[in-house]
Design a protein around this motif. Structure first.
Motif: not given
Ligand SMILES: NC(=O)c1ccc[n+]([C@@H]2O[C@H](COP(=O)([O-])OP(=O)(O)OC[C@H]3O[C@@H](n4cnc5c(N)ncnc54)[C@H](OP(=O)(O)O)[C@@H]3O)[C@@H](O)[C@H]2O)c1
Length: 271
Positions: A68-72, A95-96, A114-120, A16-23
């Motif tokens: 899953i929103a940890v760094k790769p 979202v990794a 599994i769904v793989r996602a690429m946000p920005n 729950c860093g930047k991307m996890g918190s935003a979601m």
């Protein structure tokens, strides 16, 4: 989201860093009960603690969704604790950047949805765009669920193949940095033409932001919007003659820029 399968079965958020918190902020805003969310993160922020979600406690054995929103680079350490949830009805959404569906299948079991996602990064202000692609084990409603979860931070597009993720990375994933650099260059050019630095930066930022909103909101294509502001033999035409040069201008430079980022994305995915 109040009475959804996710509200009932629970959602586990890994990282729950930047991307996890935003979601998470978006989900809670759209009515997902905080008590349905289980966050796993070694250093929960003060904001996270104040949300009322479960933090670093035992998680449901078969939640509706794991996001899953940890760094790769943390994936190897973080993923094994989710292994037991693989191969069932739990939908995994990642979202990794750079971690492939095949990798998740190898760790979680081949039959795992599994769904793989690429946000920005504009996701941080709810203005992101995320591309998603699913493996064949995701049921019809699963892609809709992932879509709805990611709409919490902006627009969502659906890809036909996972290979397209590399192109998406080159365009919208890395794209905000290209636009930031364009702002830097536009401001520096304004300074070179005699403007004070802070004013040149203000003009450049507002121009890019305003043109971006106009391009999104107008019914006209960007090419038409460009034509609309280009009078024959005027100032814009003089500038565009340089920028649009097919040998040395933006078209070949943008092709090379996006190709370099997409190539790097392919390299990273291949380890
Ligand atoms: N930010 C973006 O715009 C963006 C765009 C596209 C894709 N992504 C992807 O989104 C993912 C997250 O990016 P981010 O920018 O949100 O990174 P981030 O701010 O570093 O967030 C990652 C979070 O995961 C936590 N974490 C580390 N190890 C963990 C573990 N073993 N178990 C559970 N949590 C763990 C981190 O804690 P610590 O800080 O204590 O290590 C941190 O809070 C990345 O995979 C990235 O590729 C992000």
């Amino acid at each position: 989201m109040k009475d959804s399968r996710i509200a009932q079965g629970g959602l586990v958020l890994l990282g729950c860093g930047k991307m996890g918190s935003a979601m998470l902020a978006g989900w809670l805003d759209s009515g997902l009960p905080a008590t349905s969310v289980y966050v796993l993160d070694p250093n929960p922020s003060d904001w996270l603690r104040a949300t009322g979600v479960h933090i670093n406690v035992d998680v449901p054995s078969a939640p509706a969704v794991v996001l899953i929103a940890v760094k790769p680079q943390m994936m190897g350490e973080a993923l094994p604790r989710l292994q037991a949830m693989g191969g069932g009805d739990t939908l995994f959404v990642s979202v990794a950047a750079g971690t492939t569906i095949a990798h998740f299948e190898a760790v979680l079991g081949a039959g795992t949805p599994i769904v793989r996602a690429m946000p920005n990064t504009p996701a941080a202000i709810g203005k992101g765009i995320t591309a998603i692609v699913a493996n064949p084990h995701v049921p019809a409603g699963g892609l809709d669920e992932a879509d709805a979860l990611l709409q919490a931070v902006g627009q969502v597009v659906r890809l036909d193949t996972e290979a397209q993720i590399d192109a998406v990375t080159g365009v919208s994933g890395s794209g905000p940095a290209y636009v930031f650099h364009m702002i830097e260059c536009l401001a520096a050019a304004g300074e070179a033409q005699g403007l004070p630095a802070d004013m040149a930066m203000q003009l450049a930022k507002a121009t890019v932001a305003g043109a971006g909103v106009l391009a999104e909101q107008s019914g006209d294509a960007p090419s038409q919007l460009r034509v609309n502001v280009t009078s024959p033999n005027g100032t814009t035409q003089a500038g565009l003659k340089v920028l649009m040069d097919t040998a040395k201008g933006l078209p070949p430079l943008m092709q090379k820029t996006v190709a370099a980022a997409a190539d790097r994305s392919r390299e990273l995915a291949n380890g």
